[in-house]
Design an enzyme around this catalytic site. Structure first.
Site, PDB file in Angstrom:
ATOM      1  N   VAL A 239     -13.373  14.436 -11.765  1.00 18.65           N
ATOM      2  CA  VAL A 239     -11.946  14.194 -11.542  1.00 18.65           C
ATOM      3  C   VAL A 239     -11.425  15.283 -10.616  1.00 18.65           C
ATOM      4  O   VAL A 239     -11.319  16.442 -11.007  1.00 18.65           O
ATOM      5  CB  VAL A 239     -11.169  14.188 -12.876  1.00 18.65           C
ATOM      6  CG1 VAL A 239      -9.706  13.868 -12.616  1.00 18.65           C
ATOM      7  CG2 VAL A 239     -11.766  13.178 -13.837  1.00 18.65           C
TER       8      VAL A 239
ATOM      9  N   HIS B 175       9.244   9.639  18.505  1.00 22.30           N
ATOM     10  CA  HIS B 175       9.031  10.047  17.110  1.00 22.30           C
ATOM     11  C   HIS B 175       8.336  11.406  17.048  1.00 22.30           C
ATOM     12  O   HIS B 175       8.741  12.300  16.289  1.00 22.30           O
ATOM     13  CB  HIS B 175       8.147   9.017  16.389  1.00 22.30           C
ATOM     14  CG  HIS B 175       8.849   7.758  16.021  1.00 22.30           C
ATOM     15  ND1 HIS B 175      10.042   7.733  15.335  1.00 22.30           N
ATOM     16  CD2 HIS B 175       8.504   6.450  16.229  1.00 22.30           C
ATOM     17  CE1 HIS B 175      10.407   6.468  15.138  1.00 22.30           C
ATOM     18  NE2 HIS B 175       9.492   5.670  15.678  1.00 22.30           N
TER      19      HIS B 175
ATOM     20  N   HIS C  89       8.148   5.001  22.711  1.00 22.51           N
ATOM     21  CA  HIS C  89       8.693   4.913  21.351  1.00 22.51           C
ATOM     22  C   HIS C  89       8.010   5.937  20.431  1.00 22.51           C
ATOM     23  O   HIS C  89       8.685   6.733  19.768  1.00 22.51           O
ATOM     24  CB  HIS C  89       8.471   3.488  20.813  1.00 22.51           C
ATOM     25  CG  HIS C  89       9.041   3.262  19.450  1.00 22.51           C
ATOM     26  ND1 HIS C  89      10.214   2.591  19.238  1.00 22.51           N
ATOM     27  CD2 HIS C  89       8.594   3.625  18.202  1.00 22.51           C
ATOM     28  CE1 HIS C  89      10.469   2.543  17.937  1.00 22.51           C
ATOM     29  NE2 HIS C  89       9.498   3.164  17.282  1.00 22.51           N
ATOM     30  N   GLU C  90       6.672   5.937  20.427  1.00 24.92           N
ATOM     31  CA  GLU C  90       5.941   6.856  19.546  1.00 24.92           C
ATOM     32  C   GLU C  90       6.071   8.305  20.010  1.00 24.92           C
ATOM     33  O   GLU C  90       6.109   9.226  19.182  1.00 24.92           O
ATOM     34  CB  GLU C  90       4.459   6.461  19.475  1.00 24.92           C
ATOM     35  CG  GLU C  90       4.199   5.073  18.924  1.00 24.92           C
ATOM     36  CD  GLU C  90       4.795   4.861  17.547  1.00 24.92           C
ATOM     37  OE1 GLU C  90       4.920   5.844  16.784  1.00 24.92           O
ATOM     38  OE2 GLU C  90       5.154   3.705  17.218  1.00 24.92           O
TER      39      GLU C  90
ATOM     40  N   GLY D 265      -6.067   7.580 -10.412  1.00 22.70           N
ATOM     41  CA  GLY D 265      -7.128   8.115 -11.264  1.00 22.70           C
ATOM     42  C   GLY D 265      -6.837   8.082 -12.752  1.00 22.70           C
ATOM     43  O   GLY D 265      -7.446   8.826 -13.521  1.00 22.70           O
TER      44      GLY D 265
ATOM     45  N   THR E  77      -7.461   5.659 -15.014  1.00 20.64           N
ATOM     46  CA  THR E  77      -8.620   5.159 -15.759  1.00 20.64           C
ATOM     47  C   THR E  77      -9.736   6.191 -15.779  1.00 20.64           C
ATOM     48  O   THR E  77     -10.418   6.371 -16.796  1.00 20.64           O
ATOM     49  CB  THR E  77      -9.125   3.842 -15.134  1.00 20.64           C
ATOM     50  OG1 THR E  77      -8.065   2.891 -15.129  1.00 20.64           O
ATOM     51  CG2 THR E  77     -10.305   3.291 -15.907  1.00 20.64           C
TER      52      THR E  77
END
Length: 580
Positions: free
Chosen positions: A158, A421, A417-418, A201, A203
């Site tokens: 985990v 940003h 456009h990008e 995570g 489960t």
């Protein structure tokens, strides 16, 4: 009754083919008999009673057959033909026929309809018995099925949830040994509720607890308790806890608990759901801490759960499992999942980890597998960074990279456009990990990938900057081309969401003040027009600030847009180098 059902079930299992043949024969016989009678009935010529009397006077009639259950009687003529006529409704008919020397045959028998109904009823009863046995056998299988699993997942598998695992390590010790902590009166909580978006995570945490404790793992989904037949959900809850008591110490895990644990006062709740949740509440109250049964449940919608489930003494703890905020955790996840694949040694794990801000562990696992498929489709021997980037684009843009050549005008609009940003992000001191204008089959023209902020908290200025970044693409288009396009549709949606939170939730608007309009909206105490006006004014104000800032720095937008037109994809480092 149970013995009879068991005997009949055994007969069915041993002689399935024979039973199938018998049922088929009965059905065919019914259809054939009905068809035969129908055809036979059709062959009879219907005559009037006057015509019958004429035949009698000419001695053409051999015999008459009539059935008390039939409307018509059958006349057999001496020339071997058969006809029929309505049975005459007068008492002396039989006497007249006998006097005329006509043989009368009268027979009390069931009609064709009666025989057909009897056979159909037999088949129907047989079918109902078969269905009953099938349902009984199905419920038996559910009762006897092997729901007990063993988990080989450990805490070391985990990644990124160390804070949660610290507490869980203590719980594992208490599950293994119910005397652990008795000296100071500590008791193992009865249950823990894991919440958070899908793929974080939850489960895996449940499996890790059972794996570390080395105890049986009883796992069921909330949907498995739902059934068409009443009472099955509550019965399965009883059976699950019965199995748990036999195998204690153990861990019970109920995934998607909102499927059975929804608020009982909700309109969507029905009697079957209420029976199931009532049984679950009863079972959680019924076992003691010393039985060493630890109940875990997971849901993406904790707000929909019944309050009784979340009270102390049932699910004592609620833990929110979020996607990893730290790019270093995502780097570990990529290293863990890609360890099962053949990977280019030059792969920059840090770069791809920074690009995947907001991705869950399940997202990263999916991207790793998708990257292997991309490598396979391009006939590559290993997974390289380009494969990972294409897999990420498939996830983000919900489509493949388009092989169709974009029109140059469209490419330029997307590039400016990008670039708008990206430059606004750069001016607001927000990190950039990648900029792309590669076309996709979903129609999305490009995107600027950012990184998460260091702090969990966002100030008033942070919100205004995020809205600036949203509207910067539209502003850049208008500065460069003097017109706006439909390419900013997603940006407008995001800007509106941020502005609503700014005004309605976080108390940043000076005119509205420290008031949560979401609560007032539930009580119908909110002026929708006033809220709309405040959001509109806020976005318009920020739009003008963004326009002034971009105009003063538009040479950087032009440089970055030209670089995007040449390369289509730029990393965060390349953007920094271009902007100096």
């Amino acid at each position: 009754m149970d013995k009879l059902l068991s005997w009949f079930k055994g007969i069915m299992e041993k002689h399935k083919v024979l039973l199938f043949c018998i049922v088929t024969f009965i059905v065919i016989a019914i259809i054939s008999y009905n068809t035969y009678e129908h055809q036979k009935e059709k062959k009879k010529t219907e005559i009037t009673y006057i015509e019958l009397k004429d035949m009698l006077s000419k001695s053409k009639v051999k015999s008459i057959y009539y059935d008390s259950g039939e409307e018509y009687m059958t006349i057999y003529l001496k020339d071997n033909t058969v006809c029929k006529t309505l049975y005459p409704d007068y008492e002396d008919f039989r006497k007249d026929m006998l006097e005329a020397g006509i043989k009368l045959d009268r027979k009390e028998s069931m009609s064709t309809t009666t025989v057909l109904e009897l056979l159909l009823n037999i088949v129907l009863i047989a079918f109902q018995v078969a269905v009953l046995i099938f349902l009984k056998s199905t419920q038996k299988k559910m009762k006897d099925q092997n729901v007990i699993q063993t988990s080989d997942i450990k805490f070391e598998n985990v990644i990124g949830l160390e804070e949660i695992i610290d507490d869980l390590t203590l719980y594992v010790s208490m599950i293994k040994n119910h005397d652990y902590g008795v000296e100071i009166g500590a008791k193992l909580p009865k249950g823990m509720l894991l919440t958070g978006q899908p793929g974080t995570g939850k489960t895996m945490i449940a499996k890790a607890i059972a794996g570390e404790a080395d105890v049986p793992f009883i796992s069921m989904s909330g949907s498995e308790f739902q059934e068409l037949y009443k009472g099955v959900g509550a019965k399965r809850v009883r059976e699950m806890f019965k199995i748990a008591r036999k195998n204690a110490p153990c861990v019970i895990f109920i995934d998607e608990i909102d499927a059975i644990g929804g608020d009982r006062t909700s309109r969507k709740s029905d009697s079957e759901d209420r029976q199931t949740i009532n049984q679950l509440l009863k079972e959680m109250d019924g076992f003691t801490v010393t039985e060493n049964i630890f109940v875990l449940a997971a849901t993406n919608c904790p707000e929909n759960l019944d309050p009784a489930l979340k009270r102390a003494g049932r699910f004592d703890r609620e833990v929110c499992v979020n996607p990893p905020r730290n790019w270093e955790v995502r780097k570990q996840m990529f290293e863990y999942y890609l360890s099962n694949y053949k990977v280019d040694a030059r792969l920059d794990y840090e770069a791809i980890a920074r690009v995947t801000s907001g991705f869950t562990g399940a997202d990263i696992a999916m991207i790793c597998n998708e990257a292997s498929l991309v490598a396979l489709s391009h006939s590559k021997d290993v997974i390289d960074e380009a494969c990972i980037e294409e897999a990420i684009d498939k996830k983000v843009f919900k489509g493949n990279r388009s092989k169709r050549h974009q029109q140059e005008k469209d490419r330029q609009i997307v590039a400016y456009h990008e670039a708008g940003h990206a430059i606004m992000k750069y001016l607001c001191n927000e990190p950039i990990s990648r900029v792309s204008i590669a076309g996709t089959t979903s129609g999305v023209g490009g995107a600027v990938f950012g990184e998460e902020q260091d702090s969990m908290f966002q100030s008033k200025e942070d919100f205004r900057n995020r809205i600036k970044v949203c509207v910067a693409g539209r502003v850049s288009e208008e500065i460069q081309y003097g017109v706006a396009t439909s390419g900013a549709v997603n940006d407008i949606e995001k800007a509106t969401e941020l502005a609503m939170a700014y005004v309605c939730k976080y108390g940043f608007d000076e005119e509205i003040g420290l008031v949560n309009l979401e609560i007032l909206s539930e009580a119908d105490l909110i002026d929708a027009v006033q809220t709309y006006d405040r959001i509109k004014v806020l976005i318009a104000d920020i739009y003008h600030e963004c326009e002034a800032t971009l105009r003063n720095n538009y040479k950087h937008v032009i440089v970055l847009a030209q670089a995007l037109l040449e390369n289509e994809i730029l990393t965060g480092k390349e953007v920094a180098e271009i902007l100096g």
